[in-house]
Design a protein around this motif. Structure first.
Motif, PDB file in Angstrom:
ATOM      1  N   ASP A  44       1.319  -2.385   1.090  1.00 55.24           N
ATOM      2  CA  ASP A  44       1.883  -3.216   2.160  1.00 55.24           C
ATOM      3  C   ASP A  44       2.627  -4.422   1.593  1.00 55.24           C
ATOM      4  O   ASP A  44       3.687  -4.808   2.095  1.00 55.24           O
ATOM      5  CB  ASP A  44       0.777  -3.694   3.102  1.00 55.24           C
ATOM      6  N   THR A  45       2.074  -5.020   0.547  1.00 49.22           N
ATOM      7  CA  THR A  45       2.738  -6.160  -0.089  1.00 49.22           C
ATOM      8  C   THR A  45       4.089  -5.731  -0.651  1.00 49.22           C
ATOM      9  O   THR A  45       5.100  -6.435  -0.496  1.00 49.22           O
ATOM     10  CB  THR A  45       1.867  -6.742  -1.215  1.00 49.22           C
ATOM     11  N   LEU A  46       4.131  -4.566  -1.296  1.00 42.02           N
ATOM     12  CA  LEU A  46       5.391  -4.057  -1.848  1.00 42.02           C
ATOM     13  C   LEU A  46       6.420  -3.842  -0.743  1.00 42.02           C
ATOM     14  O   LEU A  46       7.575  -4.263  -0.864  1.00 42.02           O
ATOM     15  CB  LEU A  46       5.145  -2.747  -2.593  1.00 42.02           C
ATOM     16  N   ARG A  47       6.003  -3.199   0.355  1.00 42.07           N
ATOM     17  CA  ARG A  47       6.922  -2.931   1.470  1.00 42.07           C
ATOM     18  C   ARG A  47       7.493  -4.241   2.025  1.00 42.07           C
ATOM     19  O   ARG A  47       8.701  -4.387   2.195  1.00 42.07           O
ATOM     20  CB  ARG A  47       6.182  -2.192   2.591  1.00 42.07           C
ATOM     21  N   LEU A  48       6.604  -5.188   2.322  1.00 37.31           N
ATOM     22  CA  LEU A  48       7.043  -6.451   2.904  1.00 37.31           C
ATOM     23  C   LEU A  48       7.935  -7.226   1.939  1.00 37.31           C
ATOM     24  O   LEU A  48       8.939  -7.825   2.346  1.00 37.31           O
ATOM     25  CB  LEU A  48       5.830  -7.305   3.280  1.00 37.31           C
ATOM     26  N   VAL A  94      -0.019  -4.357  16.381  1.00 37.61           N
ATOM     27  CA  VAL A  94       0.960  -3.327  16.742  1.00 37.61           C
ATOM     28  C   VAL A  94       2.354  -3.763  16.294  1.00 37.61           C
ATOM     29  O   VAL A  94       3.146  -2.968  15.773  1.00 37.61           O
ATOM     30  CB  VAL A  94       0.940  -3.062  18.262  1.00 37.61           C
ATOM     31  N   LEU A  95       2.637  -5.036  16.456  1.00 36.82           N
ATOM     32  CA  LEU A  95       3.938  -5.593  16.101  1.00 36.82           C
ATOM     33  C   LEU A  95       4.217  -5.467  14.611  1.00 36.82           C
ATOM     34  O   LEU A  95       5.325  -5.133  14.178  1.00 36.82           O
ATOM     35  CB  LEU A  95       3.973  -7.060  16.531  1.00 36.82           C
ATOM     36  N   ILE A  96       3.199  -5.706  13.805  1.00 31.75           N
ATOM     37  CA  ILE A  96       3.393  -5.727  12.349  1.00 31.75           C
ATOM     38  C   ILE A  96       3.169  -4.355  11.718  1.00 31.75           C
ATOM     39  O   ILE A  96       3.506  -4.140  10.553  1.00 31.75           O
ATOM     40  CB  ILE A  96       2.451  -6.774  11.693  1.00 31.75           C
ATOM     41  N   SER A  97       2.638  -3.399  12.484  1.00 32.64           N
ATOM     42  CA  SER A  97       2.281  -2.100  11.903  1.00 32.64           C
ATOM     43  C   SER A  97       3.457  -1.337  11.278  1.00 32.64           C
ATOM     44  O   SER A  97       3.258  -0.668  10.256  1.00 32.64           O
ATOM     45  CB  SER A  97       1.579  -1.220  12.951  1.00 32.64           C
ATOM     46  N   PRO A  98       4.692  -1.398  11.801  1.00 36.21           N
ATOM     47  CA  PRO A  98       5.773  -0.706  11.090  1.00 36.21           C
ATOM     48  C   PRO A  98       6.099  -1.329   9.742  1.00 36.21           C
ATOM     49  O   PRO A  98       6.665  -0.673   8.866  1.00 36.21           O
ATOM     50  CB  PRO A  98       6.975  -0.842  12.048  1.00 36.21           C
ATOM     51  N   ALA A 124      -2.662  -2.897   8.978  1.00 40.32           N
ATOM     52  CA  ALA A 124      -2.677  -2.833  10.437  1.00 40.32           C
ATOM     53  C   ALA A 124      -3.586  -1.703  10.911  1.00 40.32           C
ATOM     54  O   ALA A 124      -4.376  -1.879  11.853  1.00 40.32           O
ATOM     55  CB  ALA A 124      -1.263  -2.639  10.965  1.00 40.32           C
ATOM     56  N   GLU A 125      -3.493  -0.549  10.260  1.00 37.27           N
ATOM     57  CA  GLU A 125      -4.333   0.603  10.649  1.00 37.27           C
ATOM     58  C   GLU A 125      -5.809   0.305  10.406  1.00 37.27           C
ATOM     59  O   GLU A 125      -6.672   0.653  11.226  1.00 37.27           O
ATOM     60  CB  GLU A 125      -3.901   1.832   9.852  1.00 37.27           C
ATOM     61  N   GLU A 126      -6.104  -0.352   9.295  1.00 38.84           N
ATOM     62  CA  GLU A 126      -7.501  -0.684   8.965  1.00 38.84           C
ATOM     63  C   GLU A 126      -8.096  -1.632  10.010  1.00 38.84           C
ATOM     64  O   GLU A 126      -9.206  -1.402  10.523  1.00 38.84           O
ATOM     65  CB  GLU A 126      -7.539  -1.318   7.579  1.00 38.84           C
ATOM     66  N   LEU A 127      -7.378  -2.696  10.344  1.00 39.04           N
ATOM     67  CA  LEU A 127      -7.886  -3.661  11.315  1.00 39.04           C
ATOM     68  C   LEU A 127      -7.925  -3.064  12.723  1.00 39.04           C
ATOM     69  O   LEU A 127      -8.811  -3.392  13.521  1.00 39.04           O
ATOM     70  CB  LEU A 127      -7.026  -4.925  11.292  1.00 39.04           C
ATOM     71  N   TRP A 128      -6.980  -2.192  13.028  1.00 39.71           N
ATOM     72  CA  TRP A 128      -6.948  -1.513  14.325  1.00 39.71           C
ATOM     73  C   TRP A 128      -8.214  -0.678  14.518  1.00 39.71           C
ATOM     74  O   TRP A 128      -8.822  -0.676  15.591  1.00 39.71           O
ATOM     75  CB  TRP A 128      -5.704  -0.632  14.383  1.00 39.71           C
ATOM     76  N   GLU A 129      -8.595   0.022  13.468  1.00 44.51           N
ATOM     77  CA  GLU A 129      -9.819   0.831  13.539  1.00 44.51           C
ATOM     78  C   GLU A 129     -11.045  -0.054  13.692  1.00 44.51           C
ATOM     79  O   GLU A 129     -11.974   0.258  14.442  1.00 44.51           O
ATOM     80  CB  GLU A 129      -9.940   1.693  12.274  1.00 44.51           C
ATOM     81  N   GLN A 130     -11.040  -1.211  13.008  1.00 46.10           N
ATOM     82  CA  GLN A 130     -12.177  -2.122  13.126  1.00 46.10           C
ATOM     83  C   GLN A 130     -12.283  -2.737  14.527  1.00 46.10           C
ATOM     84  O   GLN A 130     -13.351  -3.168  14.947  1.00 46.10           O
ATOM     85  CB  GLN A 130     -12.082  -3.219  12.071  1.00 46.10           C
ATOM     86  N   LEU A 131     -11.161  -2.742  15.253  1.00 43.52           N
ATOM     87  CA  LEU A 131     -11.195  -3.211  16.642  1.00 43.52           C
ATOM     88  C   LEU A 131     -11.811  -2.174  17.573  1.00 43.52           C
ATOM     89  O   LEU A 131     -12.014  -2.445  18.761  1.00 43.52           O
ATOM     90  CB  LEU A 131      -9.776  -3.546  17.126  1.00 43.52           C
TER      91      LEU A 131
END
Length: 470
Positions: A266-270, A370-374, A380-387
């Motif tokens: 994610d760091t690389l992508r951003l 959801v906003l930052i997931s793309p 984002a997926e990890e925290l989404w699952e934890q929700l």
């Protein structure tokens, strides 16, 4: 192969009912001794046993010039095998039409577009498709350039001088530094009357961090550097820098695997997006990557403010809603403009503001994910699952912007006297001109600047300025 054969030296097209022409077996995929294509190696491969086939084949560009049309087939099982003579389902092609966005490097895209535009226009002219251009929009993304580092070897020695010292100090000062860092005997080489000369060469960027050379890694790099000595500035060897094309020979190739292992995908992508506008070429420079990594850690801490995962069901405050919807608006606009670098900046501002507000409200953090997931799909997926979500965040509806949350309750008016701003006065944003004038004239600071005089005029532009003309 191309379905053409030669009769008396004249090319003939095979009848349609004899297609497809199947590739023959060849002993190896190399040209013949006289330079003919590999198909010329095939044994007894002739049309009706007597006429030579065309030996050249269509290039790879040809296939990639029409496959986007094949993607439009609604149901392959219903198209094949009964209707396999149709390369595309016309009903689907008329519905989907051409590609919305074609994105690629300028060299590849330019070459490929020559083919794909020709094929599209040909098929359109023959009535097979309803569009004469393959794509609605073209974007050529810029090249990521290499950031090369250099070391400077003092002539006829194995001593390397830090780049900041070269040309910035006198020969005597350099000699004095060599004495203090290397000792009298090794420094003797610097006692030359002539100006010092250096040989400059590329160094592997994998052991350079923020242009600071890792000395031990450099010594282990090559046998002739095992006994390398260094004249440092402030205790560090600072490498020279140039921006140039990435190349193995320049030792400036940065593989994604190395970055992912150290900082995460994610760091690389951003960070790639953060480097600059999509269509501009940008130098690859990892000096700022820790800032992006720190941003993702800060995002994580919104969910782990106490060290464990805690998200509140409380209703969000007005400032929290304002921050969220301001970000939704900006990110939506950024995506439509393909301005991904400004998206990363806006996410950083958002997370900083929510951190200052100590926000851990579900109603804010869930749409933010959801906003930052793309942009950062893994965290984002990890925290989404934890929700507590069972379905991937990829299927969540994109947040909708609500302008009502950006409406200000108050406005901080600059109060000017004869065009010169003297103080600010915060008033309700929905006041009329008459109400604004009344409150301004009643303010204690206004009386101070009026000095008992009556103003000639009071100019008020709601939600902008108040100017008192004396």
């Amino acid at each position: 192969p191309i379905p053409v054969y030669y009769k008396d030296g004249i090319p003939q097209v095979m009848p349609e009912n004899e297609l497809p022409l199947v590739l023959p077996e060849v002993d190896k995929f190399l040209p013949t001794e006289d330079g003919e294509p590999p198909l010329a190696r095939a044994k007894n491969w002739k049309y009706k046993g007597q006429y030579d086939y065309e030996w050249t084949t269509m290039p790879g560009w040809a296939g990639s010039s029409w496959y986007f049309l094949r993607y439009m087939v609604q149901d392959v099982k219903n198209i094949l095998p009964e209707n396999d003579k149709f390369f595309v389902d016309k009903k689907s092609a008329d519905y989907w039409q051409n590609v919305d966005l074609y994105i690629g490097g300028s060299e590849h895209a330019t070459g490929h577009l020559l083919y794909v535009r020709f094929w599209t226009k040909f098929l359109f002219d023959r009535g097979f498709i309803s569009v004469d251009e393959p794509a609605e929009k073209l974007i050529n993304q810029g090249m990521i350039q290499g950031r090369s580092n250099f070391v400077y070897r003092y002539y006829n020695s194995n001593i390397f001088v830090s780049s900041g010292l070269i040309g910035s100090i006198s020969a005597q000062e350099l000699f004095n530094l060599a004495v203090s860092q290397l000792g009298n005997q090794k420094a003797e080489i610097f006692r030359a009357d002539k100006a010092p000369t250096y040989s400059k060469f590329n160094v592997d960027v994998s052991f350079v961090n923020n242009d600071i050379l890792t000395l031990e890694a450099f010594r282990k790099w090559r046998d002739d550097f095992n006994n390398a000595e260094f004249i440092l500035e402030d205790g560090k060897y600072i490498c020279g820098v140039e921006i140039e094309k990435m190349s193995k020979s320049k030792y400036n190739v940065q593989t994604p695997d190395e970055i992912c292992e150290k900082f995460g995908a994610d760091t690389l992508r951003l960070y790639e997006m953060f480097l600059g506008p999509l269509e501009q070429s940008k130098p690859w420079n990892t000096n700022g990557i820790t800032g992006v990594s720190g941003f993702l850690k800060k995002l994580w801490r919104l969910f782990y403010q106490t060290g464990s995962f805690v998200v509140s069901e409380e209703a969000p405050t007005k400032p929290e809603l304002k921050t969220l919807h301001k970000t939704i608006k900006k990110i939506t606009e950024d995506i439509e403009r393909f301005s991904f670098n400004t998206s990363v900046s806006n996410f950083m501002i958002c997370v900083n503001e929510l951190s200052d507000l100590k926000c851990n409200k579900l109603a804010i953090l869930e749409p933010l994910l959801v906003l930052i997931s793309p942009y950062a799909p893994h965290i984002a997926e990890e925290l989404w699952e934890q929700l507590g979500h069972k379905e991937s965040i990829a299927f969540a509806a994109f947040p909708e912007f609500n302008e009502a949350h950006l409406v200000e309750d108050n406005f901080n008016y600059p109060i000017s006297f004869n065009g010169k701003m003297r103080f600010n006065l915060e008033l309700a944003a929905n006041l009329s001109v008459q109400e604004i004038e009344k409150l301004v004239m009643e303010a204690e600071q206004t009386h101070k600047y009026l000095e008992g005089k009556q103003p000639k005029k009071v100019i008020i532009v709601p939600k902008k300025i108040v100017n008192i003309v004396m």
